[in-house]
Design a protein around this motif. Sequence first.
Motif, PDB file in Angstrom:
ATOM      1  N   ALA A 213       0.836  -1.198   0.000  1.00  0.00           N
ATOM      2  CA  ALA A 213       0.000   0.000   0.000  1.00  0.00           C
ATOM      3  C   ALA A 213       0.873   1.250   0.000  1.00  0.00           C
ATOM      4  CB  ALA A 213      -0.924  -0.010   1.221  1.00  0.00           C
ATOM      5  N   PHE A 214       1.947   1.211   0.771  1.00  0.00           N
ATOM      6  CA  PHE A 214       2.875   2.343   0.833  1.00  0.00           C
ATOM      7  C   PHE A 214       3.547   2.560  -0.519  1.00  0.00           C
ATOM      8  CE2 PHE A 214       7.127   4.064   1.593  1.00  0.00           C
ATOM      9  CZ  PHE A 214       6.834   5.190   2.368  1.00  0.00           C
ATOM     10  N   MET A 215       3.987   1.480  -1.158  1.00  0.00           N
ATOM     11  CA  MET A 215       4.631   1.596  -2.467  1.00  0.00           C
ATOM     12  C   MET A 215       3.658   2.094  -3.521  1.00  0.00           C
ATOM     13  SD  MET A 215       7.234  -1.698  -2.559  1.00  0.00           S
ATOM     14  CE  MET A 215       6.151  -2.910  -1.819  1.00  0.00           C
ATOM     15  N   GLY A 216       2.413   1.620  -3.436  1.00  0.00           N
ATOM     16  CA  GLY A 216       1.406   2.076  -4.382  1.00  0.00           C
ATOM     17  C   GLY A 216       1.140   3.568  -4.256  1.00  0.00           C
ATOM     18  N   LYS A 217       1.093   4.042  -3.021  1.00  0.00           N
ATOM     19  CA  LYS A 217       0.881   5.472  -2.786  1.00  0.00           C
ATOM     20  C   LYS A 217       2.053   6.285  -3.314  1.00  0.00           C
ATOM     21  CE  LYS A 217       0.210   8.841   0.942  1.00  0.00           C
ATOM     22  NZ  LYS A 217       0.151   9.032   2.419  1.00  0.00           N
ATOM     23  N   ALA A 218       3.262   5.807  -3.070  1.00  0.00           N
ATOM     24  CA  ALA A 218       4.444   6.515  -3.562  1.00  0.00           C
ATOM     25  C   ALA A 218       4.444   6.575  -5.088  1.00  0.00           C
ATOM     26  CB  ALA A 218       5.711   5.835  -3.052  1.00  0.00           C
ATOM     27  N   SER A 219       4.071   5.474  -5.733  1.00  0.00           N
ATOM     28  CA  SER A 219       4.046   5.429  -7.190  1.00  0.00           C
ATOM     29  C   SER A 219       3.029   6.421  -7.751  1.00  0.00           C
ATOM     30  CB  SER A 219       3.731   4.009  -7.664  1.00  0.00           C
ATOM     31  OG  SER A 219       4.755   3.110  -7.285  1.00  0.00           O
ATOM     32  N   LYS A 220       1.862   6.498  -7.109  1.00  0.00           N
ATOM     33  CA  LYS A 220       0.838   7.451  -7.560  1.00  0.00           C
ATOM     34  C   LYS A 220       1.327   8.884  -7.434  1.00  0.00           C
ATOM     35  CE  LYS A 220      -3.273   4.629  -6.695  1.00  0.00           C
ATOM     36  NZ  LYS A 220      -4.527   4.485  -5.885  1.00  0.00           N
ATOM     37  N   GLU A 221       2.122   9.125  -6.403  1.00  0.00           N
ATOM     38  CA  GLU A 221       2.660  10.461  -6.182  1.00  0.00           C
ATOM     39  C   GLU A 221       3.939  10.695  -6.984  1.00  0.00           C
ATOM     40  OE1 GLU A 221       3.138  10.726  -1.969  1.00  0.00           O
ATOM     41  OE2 GLU A 221       0.972  10.852  -1.587  1.00  0.00           O
ATOM     42  N   GLN A 222       4.314   9.673  -7.793  1.00  0.00           N
ATOM     43  CA  GLN A 222       5.515   9.732  -8.630  1.00  0.00           C
ATOM     44  C   GLN A 222       6.770   9.999  -7.799  1.00  0.00           C
ATOM     45  OE1 GLN A 222       4.346  12.623 -11.727  1.00  0.00           O
ATOM     46  NE2 GLN A 222       3.882  10.901 -13.062  1.00  0.00           N
ATOM     47  N   LYS A 223       6.825   9.311  -6.661  1.00  0.00           N
ATOM     48  CA  LYS A 223       7.996   9.407  -5.798  1.00  0.00           C
ATOM     49  C   LYS A 223       8.688   8.047  -5.764  1.00  0.00           C
ATOM     50  CE  LYS A 223       8.009  11.673  -1.977  1.00  0.00           C
ATOM     51  NZ  LYS A 223       7.732  12.138  -0.589  1.00  0.00           N
ATOM     52  N   PRO A 224      10.011   8.013  -5.812  1.00  0.00           N
ATOM     53  CA  PRO A 224      10.705   6.741  -5.607  1.00  0.00           C
ATOM     54  C   PRO A 224      10.556   6.311  -4.156  1.00  0.00           C
ATOM     55  CG  PRO A 224      12.275   8.541  -5.572  1.00  0.00           C
ATOM     56  CD  PRO A 224      10.936   9.159  -5.933  1.00  0.00           C
ATOM     57  N   PHE A 225      10.693   5.023  -3.907  1.00  0.00           N
ATOM     58  CA  PHE A 225      10.539   4.561  -2.521  1.00  0.00           C
ATOM     59  C   PHE A 225      11.723   3.714  -2.078  1.00  0.00           C
ATOM     60  CE2 PHE A 225       8.006   1.517  -5.140  1.00  0.00           C
ATOM     61  CZ  PHE A 225       8.680   0.327  -4.857  1.00  0.00           C
ATOM     62  N   TYR A 226      11.983   3.808  -0.791  1.00  0.00           N
ATOM     63  CA  TYR A 226      12.906   2.905  -0.091  1.00  0.00           C
ATOM     64  C   TYR A 226      12.105   2.244   1.013  1.00  0.00           C
ATOM     65  CZ  TYR A 226      16.261   1.220   3.310  1.00  0.00           C
ATOM     66  OH  TYR A 226      16.946   0.420   4.196  1.00  0.00           O
ATOM     67  N   VAL A 227      12.064   0.910   1.011  1.00  0.00           N
ATOM     68  CA  VAL A 227      11.220   0.166   1.947  1.00  0.00           C
ATOM     69  C   VAL A 227      12.013  -0.943   2.617  1.00  0.00           C
ATOM     70  CG1 VAL A 227       9.260  -1.426   2.098  1.00  0.00           C
ATOM     71  CG2 VAL A 227       9.043   0.683   0.778  1.00  0.00           C
ATOM     72  N   ASN A 228      11.943  -0.983   3.941  1.00  0.00           N
ATOM     73  CA  ASN A 228      12.419  -2.132   4.709  1.00  0.00           C
ATOM     74  C   ASN A 228      11.272  -3.107   4.917  1.00  0.00           C
ATOM     75  OD1 ASN A 228      14.986  -1.118   5.139  1.00  0.00           O
ATOM     76  ND2 ASN A 228      14.566  -0.350   7.199  1.00  0.00           N
ATOM     77  N   ILE A 229      11.495  -4.389   4.643  1.00  0.00           N
ATOM     78  CA  ILE A 229      10.542  -5.436   5.031  1.00  0.00           C
ATOM     79  C   ILE A 229      11.329  -6.452   5.845  1.00  0.00           C
ATOM     80  CG2 ILE A 229       8.886  -7.176   4.272  1.00  0.00           C
ATOM     81  CD1 ILE A 229       8.440  -5.549   1.747  1.00  0.00           C
ATOM     82  N   TRP A 230      11.117  -6.429   7.166  1.00  0.00           N
ATOM     83  CA  TRP A 230      11.936  -7.193   8.106  1.00  0.00           C
ATOM     84  C   TRP A 230      11.053  -8.123   8.946  1.00  0.00           C
ATOM     85  CZ3 TRP A 230      15.920  -3.249  10.587  1.00  0.00           C
ATOM     86  CH2 TRP A 230      16.701  -2.677   9.570  1.00  0.00           C
ATOM     87  N   PRO A 231      10.669  -9.268   8.409  1.00  0.00           N
ATOM     88  CA  PRO A 231       9.784 -10.173   9.146  1.00  0.00           C
ATOM     89  C   PRO A 231      10.527 -10.897  10.268  1.00  0.00           C
ATOM     90  CG  PRO A 231      10.498 -11.211   7.130  1.00  0.00           C
ATOM     91  CD  PRO A 231      11.055  -9.799   7.093  1.00  0.00           C
ATOM     92  N   ASP A 232       9.786 -11.407  11.216  1.00  0.00           N
ATOM     93  CA  ASP A 232      10.411 -12.115  12.339  1.00  0.00           C
ATOM     94  C   ASP A 232       9.872 -13.532  12.526  1.00  0.00           C
ATOM     95  OD1 ASP A 232       7.873 -11.496  13.309  1.00  0.00           O
ATOM     96  OD2 ASP A 232       8.585 -11.069  15.341  1.00  0.00           O
ATOM     97  N   ASP A 233       9.213 -14.077  11.495  1.00  0.00           N
ATOM     98  CA  ASP A 233       8.538 -15.360  11.708  1.00  0.00           C
ATOM     99  C   ASP A 233       9.485 -16.546  11.858  1.00  0.00           C
ATOM    100  OD1 ASP A 233       8.922 -14.566   9.071  1.00  0.00           O
ATOM    101  OD2 ASP A 233       6.923 -15.099   8.408  1.00  0.00           O
ATOM    102  N   VAL A 234      10.709 -16.487  11.287  1.00  0.00           N
ATOM    103  CA  VAL A 234      11.593 -17.638  11.478  1.00  0.00           C
ATOM    104  C   VAL A 234      12.483 -17.481  12.712  1.00  0.00           C
ATOM    105  CG1 VAL A 234      11.552 -18.357   9.072  1.00  0.00           C
ATOM    106  CG2 VAL A 234      13.314 -16.769   9.818  1.00  0.00           C
ATOM    107  N   HIS A 235      12.180 -16.502  13.547  1.00  0.00           N
ATOM    108  CA  HIS A 235      12.755 -16.387  14.891  1.00  0.00           C
ATOM    109  C   HIS A 235      11.832 -17.149  15.843  1.00  0.00           C
ATOM    110  CE1 HIS A 235      13.866 -14.659  18.757  1.00  0.00           C
ATOM    111  NE2 HIS A 235      14.869 -13.990  18.207  1.00  0.00           N
ATOM    112  N   SER A 236      12.414 -17.905  16.769  1.00  0.00           N
ATOM    113  CA  SER A 236      11.584 -18.644  17.727  1.00  0.00           C
ATOM    114  C   SER A 236      10.796 -17.664  18.612  1.00  0.00           C
ATOM    115  CB  SER A 236      12.467 -19.541  18.594  1.00  0.00           C
ATOM    116  OG  SER A 236      13.375 -18.755  19.360  1.00  0.00           O
TER     117      SER A 236
END
Length: 475
Positions: A213-236
């Motif tokens: 959703a964040f990337m889609g909003k940035a694209s509509k605003e014609q802005k480049p994006f930098y996004v961290n996606i840092w999941p924790d599911d394979v941590h116990s």
Amino acid sequence: MKRILYLFIICTSLYTGGCTRPENDPKPNVILIFIDDMGWADLSSFGNTDAQTPNIDRLASEGISFEQFYVNSPICSPSRVAISTGTYPQRWNITSYLARRELNQERGIANWLDPSAPMLARSLHQAGYATGHFGKWHMGGQRDVMNAPHISEYGFDESLTNFEGMGAKLLPLTKDENGDVGRIWEEAEILGEPYTWMQRSEITTGFIDAAMAFMGKASKEQKPFYVNIWPDDVHSPFWPPYEEYGLAKEEGKRGLYLAVLEAMDQQFGKLFKYIQSNDSLRDNTLIVFCSDNGPELGAGSAGALKGYKTHLYEGGIRSSLIVWGPGFMDEKVKGTRNKASVFSAIDVAPSLLAFTGTAAPENTITDGENMLKTMLGESDASRTSPIFYSRPPDRKSFYGFENLPDLAVREGAWKLLCDYDGGRPELYHIVNDPGETHNLADEHAERAKSMIQEVTSWYASMPASQVENQQMTQN
């Protein structure tokens, strides 16, 4: 295809510091995926035969896999500091995982990352990028540390994190094979609102949905994006979808881990499809994918590498890196494996600044080097400086290893480990002996002596060393 070639031709010298991007040429997007506690050999593209990760493997088949990439700590918080700042985490006195105040004080570490640290996100934000963090943070705001800076203070427009960060959160519920629902952290709300409870097995999807959703909003605003996606599911603790929980549980800890790993890969399929099916995103987005440290004992795997999470042996600090960016790579390098280049997470920030044509702030502290040519497959060069390490101060003995080395340095084909005073040196020709089985310190005494001097001098120059020395004096 013509557009891709055009981008590659005009930007090659830009990425190495030589030209200016035309005003009408859109700046590239960047996604940094940082997995939590995944071992070097856990992806099926890196040799795992017990589980399949087809969506991540597709990234590898269209990008470049790196076999000698390192993170800068064998444990969570300092590793995240390194990749975010391009500096050694010892500079900020974060040398182990951040916990409650009392425990942080006992170990002589900070409660959070100093907001003045040179954040990659802040530099890109100042250069006009939309910046978002989605997933685990763990650089301040956890347990009873409730006055840490908000994630936005580090240069992010938007964030969604878990229990270990300040700002909007997704908090984990669990469900076993009987359908019984529970919580991992009973008082996870204490760090404040807003928060949403959801099944841990679905939280990565929650982070990915928010990121898209964040990337889609940035694209509509014609802005480049930098996004961290840092999941924790394979941590116990490991909580795969409850439909699979019972069967996975019968296989023990490893079985639960593998089920979670495959579920994580499935969830990432949604993100990769979103990028790959959109021509403007596919041709103008770079994805950098790796893990923050080695695996927990009995869960993930580092293959033939020695050691686990928290260790300075290869299994604790070597990470499976994949770089994907069809619009920025020559066809001949796509799907290849780089087995020669040695570089690390502190090199990611300066490389991405070069990639985006973004200047680092003046007088910025940096320990990383621009490895962009290597990351894009234009070179097989390694970083020129050694990579230095200190172990987490609370992990002298762990996972069955007693009296672990305190320091380590990787320099060229060689790696040395020793104690703070330079004692008990272990020297390995790491290219020939990645399993660290043959200590050559006596056979190559002069090399060992030189590397001991390098790593002990480096550590003595770090603020973390000064804090530790003060504690030892007080005790």
